[in-house]
Scaffold this motif. Structure first.
Motif, PDB file in Angstrom:
ATOM      1  N   ASP A  13      12.609  -9.876   9.471  1.00 59.86           N
ATOM      2  CA  ASP A  13      11.466 -10.438  10.299  1.00 59.86           C
ATOM      3  C   ASP A  13       9.982  -9.606   9.727  1.00 59.86           C
ATOM      4  O   ASP A  13       9.112  -9.196  10.487  1.00 59.86           O
ATOM      5  N   SER A  14       9.924  -8.968   8.441  1.00 61.95           N
ATOM      6  CA  SER A  14       8.875  -8.355   8.043  1.00 61.95           C
ATOM      7  C   SER A  14       7.988  -9.263   7.367  1.00 61.95           C
ATOM      8  O   SER A  14       8.255 -10.405   6.874  1.00 61.95           O
ATOM      9  N   GLY A  28       0.540   0.830   3.523  1.00 61.89           N
ATOM     10  CA  GLY A  28       1.124   1.263   1.990  1.00 61.89           C
ATOM     11  C   GLY A  28       2.277   2.250   2.015  1.00 61.89           C
ATOM     12  O   GLY A  28       2.745   2.604   1.115  1.00 61.89           O
ATOM     13  N   ALA A  29       2.943   2.550   3.241  1.00 64.77           N
ATOM     14  CA  ALA A  29       4.056   3.418   3.304  1.00 64.77           C
ATOM     15  C   ALA A  29       5.237   2.980   2.443  1.00 64.77           C
ATOM     16  O   ALA A  29       5.943   3.612   1.931  1.00 64.77           O
ATOM     17  N   CYS A  30       5.479   1.589   2.487  1.00 62.51           N
ATOM     18  CA  CYS A  30       6.518   0.783   1.965  1.00 62.51           C
ATOM     19  C   CYS A  30       6.408   1.025   0.502  1.00 62.51           C
ATOM     20  O   CYS A  30       7.495   1.353  -0.205  1.00 62.51           O
ATOM     21  N   VAL A  31       5.315   0.947  -0.090  1.00 58.57           N
ATOM     22  CA  VAL A  31       4.918   1.034  -1.633  1.00 58.57           C
ATOM     23  C   VAL A  31       5.334   2.414  -1.852  1.00 58.57           C
ATOM     24  O   VAL A  31       6.131   2.941  -2.938  1.00 58.57           O
ATOM     25  N   GLU A  32       4.701   3.436  -1.285  1.00 58.88           N
ATOM     26  CA  GLU A  32       5.009   5.009  -1.421  1.00 58.88           C
ATOM     27  C   GLU A  32       6.485   5.447  -1.516  1.00 58.88           C
ATOM     28  O   GLU A  32       7.099   6.078  -2.104  1.00 58.88           O
ATOM     29  N   ILE A  33       7.396   4.654  -0.435  1.00 51.60           N
ATOM     30  CA  ILE A  33       8.585   5.364  -0.299  1.00 51.60           C
ATOM     31  C   ILE A  33       9.717   4.786  -1.404  1.00 51.60           C
ATOM     32  O   ILE A  33      10.702   5.116  -1.535  1.00 51.60           O
ATOM     33  N   CYS A  34       9.303   3.597  -1.835  1.00 52.85           N
ATOM     34  CA  CYS A  34      10.334   2.857  -2.523  1.00 52.85           C
ATOM     35  C   CYS A  34      10.627   3.439  -3.705  1.00 52.85           C
ATOM     36  O   CYS A  34       9.836   4.094  -4.801  1.00 52.85           O
ATOM     37  N   PRO A  35      11.915   4.047  -3.996  1.00 50.27           N
ATOM     38  CA  PRO A  35      12.311   4.679  -5.265  1.00 50.27           C
ATOM     39  C   PRO A  35      12.373   4.097  -6.420  1.00 50.27           C
ATOM     40  O   PRO A  35      12.378   4.584  -7.706  1.00 50.27           O
ATOM     41  N   GLN A  36      12.330   2.655  -6.350  1.00 47.30           N
ATOM     42  CA  GLN A  36      12.510   1.754  -7.746  1.00 47.30           C
ATOM     43  C   GLN A  36      11.077   1.220  -8.039  1.00 47.30           C
ATOM     44  O   GLN A  36      11.004   0.561  -9.165  1.00 47.30           O
ATOM     45  N   CYS A  64      11.922   0.703   2.750  1.00 51.24           N
ATOM     46  CA  CYS A  64      10.616   0.150   3.200  1.00 51.24           C
ATOM     47  C   CYS A  64      10.631  -0.492   4.648  1.00 51.24           C
ATOM     48  O   CYS A  64       9.600  -0.398   5.209  1.00 51.24           O
ATOM     49  N   GLU A  65      11.684  -0.982   4.882  1.00 46.49           N
ATOM     50  CA  GLU A  65      11.946  -1.506   6.403  1.00 46.49           C
ATOM     51  C   GLU A  65      11.907  -0.250   7.367  1.00 46.49           C
ATOM     52  O   GLU A  65      11.220  -0.329   8.506  1.00 46.49           O
ATOM     53  N   LYS A  66      12.589   0.979   6.883  1.00 45.83           N
ATOM     54  CA  LYS A  66      12.834   1.952   7.890  1.00 45.83           C
ATOM     55  C   LYS A  66      11.363   2.668   7.850  1.00 45.83           C
ATOM     56  O   LYS A  66      10.975   3.238   9.150  1.00 45.83           O
ATOM     57  N   VAL A  67      10.299   2.464   7.131  1.00 47.94           N
ATOM     58  CA  VAL A  67       9.313   3.418   7.149  1.00 47.94           C
ATOM     59  C   VAL A  67       7.867   2.474   7.821  1.00 47.94           C
ATOM     60  O   VAL A  67       7.125   2.978   8.127  1.00 47.94           O
ATOM     61  N   CYS A  68       8.338   1.139   7.614  1.00 50.47           N
ATOM     62  CA  CYS A  68       7.144   0.333   8.146  1.00 50.47           C
ATOM     63  C   CYS A  68       6.763   0.376   9.596  1.00 50.47           C
ATOM     64  O   CYS A  68       7.768   0.132  10.481  1.00 50.47           O
ATOM     65  N   PRO A  69       5.487   0.621   9.845  1.00 54.79           N
ATOM     66  CA  PRO A  69       5.176   1.172  11.250  1.00 54.79           C
ATOM     67  C   PRO A  69       5.176  -0.469  12.029  1.00 54.79           C
ATOM     68  O   PRO A  69       5.188  -0.163  13.600  1.00 54.79           O
ATOM     69  N   GLU A  70       4.859  -1.437  11.474  1.00 57.97           N
ATOM     70  CA  GLU A  70       5.005  -2.512  12.317  1.00 57.97           C
ATOM     71  C   GLU A  70       6.229  -3.124  12.510  1.00 57.97           C
ATOM     72  O   GLU A  70       6.681  -3.432  14.215  1.00 57.97           O
ATOM     73  N   MET A  71       7.280  -2.673  11.833  1.00 49.71           N
ATOM     74  CA  MET A  71       8.562  -2.854  12.131  1.00 49.71           C
ATOM     75  C   MET A  71       9.313  -1.867  13.390  1.00 49.71           C
ATOM     76  O   MET A  71      10.122  -1.909  14.227  1.00 49.71           O
ATOM     77  N   ASN A  72       8.843  -0.331  13.059  1.00 42.92           N
ATOM     78  CA  ASN A  72       9.395   0.610  13.594  1.00 42.92           C
ATOM     79  C   ASN A  72       8.171   1.475  14.125  1.00 42.92           C
ATOM     80  O   ASN A  72       8.072   2.644  13.274  1.00 42.92           O
ATOM     81  N   ASN A 182       6.081   7.804   9.593  1.00 44.24           N
ATOM     82  CA  ASN A 182       7.327   7.422   9.329  1.00 44.24           C
ATOM     83  C   ASN A 182       7.697   7.515   7.869  1.00 44.24           C
ATOM     84  O   ASN A 182       9.075   7.906   7.583  1.00 44.24           O
ATOM     85  N   PHE A 183       6.779   7.839   7.220  1.00 42.19           N
ATOM     86  CA  PHE A 183       7.074   8.137   5.565  1.00 42.19           C
ATOM     87  C   PHE A 183       7.657   9.707   5.431  1.00 42.19           C
ATOM     88  O   PHE A 183       8.673   9.839   4.905  1.00 42.19           O
ATOM     89  N   LEU A 184       7.105  10.336   6.459  1.00 41.74           N
ATOM     90  CA  LEU A 184       7.855  11.732   6.456  1.00 41.74           C
ATOM     91  C   LEU A 184       9.121  11.765   6.910  1.00 41.74           C
ATOM     92  O   LEU A 184       9.939  12.625   6.450  1.00 41.74           O
ATOM     93  N   ARG A 185       9.572  10.994   7.837  1.00 44.80           N
ATOM     94  CA  ARG A 185      10.851  10.862   8.339  1.00 44.80           C
ATOM     95  C   ARG A 185      11.301  12.210   9.085  1.00 44.80           C
ATOM     96  O   ARG A 185      12.537  12.125   9.449  1.00 44.80           O
ATOM     97  N   LYS A 186      10.444  13.021   9.384  1.00 41.60           N
ATOM     98  CA  LYS A 186      10.804  14.374  10.169  1.00 41.60           C
ATOM     99  C   LYS A 186       9.612  14.831  10.592  1.00 41.60           C
ATOM    100  O   LYS A 186       8.607  14.693  10.027  1.00 41.60           O
ATOM    101  N   PRO A 187       9.691  15.809  11.567  1.00 40.94           N
ATOM    102  CA  PRO A 187       8.357  16.238  12.130  1.00 40.94           C
ATOM    103  C   PRO A 187       7.975  17.646  11.526  1.00 40.94           C
ATOM    104  O   PRO A 187       8.983  18.205  10.813  1.00 40.94           O
TER     105      PRO A 187
END
Length: 402
Positions: A13-14, A28-36, A64-72, A182-187
């Motif tokens: 559903d993205s 742009g969080a998905c672009v920056e997080i992508c390791p590939q 990309c799904e985990k950091v997407c603020p629209e999805m999460n 979301n990109f940071l994934r921790k406080p």
């Protein structure tokens, strides 16, 4: 191949799976997080940036799904207090859009050896996020930029600074702040975030088309210039020769009219998940329009901010800059009279004009679209009114009140 298609569709559903433009805020969080490096931001036909997937590089890691603020969407909390606020620094206040809230927080962070992420114009008059670690670097970050901005690589740069123990203030649209969290994934205890009441973002293409329609190509564009009428909606720009500054007031500015009426917004803005009372950031700032209707402690010609403290961390840090501000506690309901987004998060209907306006801009040009759709009621009467000296308009208003 089938396996590649399955990888693409695994992002449930993205935007990447559905190509539904209302499902991507462009953070742009998905672009920056992508390791590939399988994702990159590309402009669509309207000039808005969207992620494009290289399926040959994708390894289905789902980051990309985990950091997407629209999805999460990140966790949000009830705000604490809201203040009417104005900086005591006259120069910084003049350069700000309203009451100088950004500089109050940012100056304090810099003075403690921290860094600040904020939006500046690049050499092409495109708004981009960048990082400042000096007070001089904060000046270009002041002032509104009413269009979509690029986060560049500021998420990963912010993480490096935080991991090194530096304090960071990250400022941006609510969705950009959500993307960072979301990109940071921790406080992080050494992170402060600050968003603002966002009315949606037009695309770079819309702004460029508007600039090109002006009699003299706009340089040094300022959306909220206090130089002529003080705090308000006056925009200005330098002519290309740099010899003259042209002013355009309020509702007679066609770009501002289209922006404020939602005719130019990104599709995700109409269903924004990050507006409203509860926030994911430490601070939220906006104009306190109508302040004088409820209070008289602060003069309004220079601008007044409504400054909402959302977290205990934000409340504690405020003690480090409050001595540099004129401020007092306010009621959120008073702010909401002319800035209702401080309370409400309802979805907006997409205006019919929004569905065709970008195509019309490309086909007919900004000037034709302006004449058809982007002029307020009593346009010529208001144009005449704004041409009068401030002193004369004040006298007329006083006489009208009796």
């Amino acid at each position: 191949s089938t396996s590649r298609r399955q990888r693409q569709m695994c992002i449930r559903d993205s935007y990447l799976a559905t190509q539904d433009e209302s499902k991507c805020c462009g953070c742009g969080a998905c672009v920056e997080i992508c390791p590939q490096k399988a994702l990159s931001m590309k402009p669509n036909k309207e000039g808005f940036q969207y992620p494009a997937l290289d399926v040959d590089r994708c390894v289905d890691c789902k980051l990309c799904e985990k950091v997407c603020p629209e999805m999460n969407p990140p966790q949000k909390a009830e705000p604490l207090d809201i203040y009417a606020l104005q900086s005591k620094n006259a120069e910084e206040l003049f350069e700000s859009s309203s009451g100088g809230a950004f500089r109050l927080v940012a100056d304090s962070v810099i003075q403690q050896g921290g860094a600040v992420v904020g939006c500046v114009w690049n050499e092409k008059m495109e708004p981009v996020l960048t990082i400042a670690d000096s007070l001089d670097g904060l000046r270009p970050m002041q002032g509104s930029k009413y269009l979509s901005s690029s986060t560049e690589h500021t998420y990963s740069q912010t993480k490096k600074l935080l991991d090194a123990g530096r304090m960071v203030l990250f400022t941006g649209t609510p969705c950009q702040c959500a993307g960072l969290l979301n990109f940071l994934r921790k406080p992080y205890d050494n992170l402060l975030t600050m968003d603002f009441l966002c009315h949606g973002v037009p695309s770079q293409m819309a702004f460029d088309s508007y600039r090109k329609s002006l009699k003299s190509l706009a340089e040094d564009y300022r959306f909220r210039d206090k130089g002529k009428h003080g705090w308000g909606h006056t925009s200005s720009y330098l002519t290309k020769s740099g010899k003259k500054r042209i002013y355009s007031e309020g509702s007679i500015n066609s770009y501002d009219y289209g922006f404020l009426n939602g005719y130019l917004s990104r599709y995700s803005c109409y269903t924004c998940k990050f507006r409203g009372r509860i926030r994911a950031t430490d601070y939220t700032a906006c104009d306190f329009w109508g302040y004088q209707r409820f209070y008289d402690e602060i003069e309004t010609y220079s601008g007044v901010s409504a400054f909402q403290v959302n977290t205990q961390k934000g409340k504690e840090f405020m003690t480090r800059f409050e001595q540099n501000a004129r401020y007092h506690i306010a009621k959120r309901e008073d702010v909401a009279v002319e800035n209702p987004a401080i309370l409400h998060s309802h979805e907006e209907n997409v205006p019919e004009l929004r569905k065709t306006i970008y195509q019309q801009i490309q086909t007919d040009g900004w000037a034709d679209v302006e004449k058809k759709y982007l002029r307020c009621r009593h346009f010529y009467l208001k144009k005449l009114w704004y041409a009068l000296p401030d002193g004369m308009t004040r006298k007329i208003k006083k006489m009208a009140k009796g």
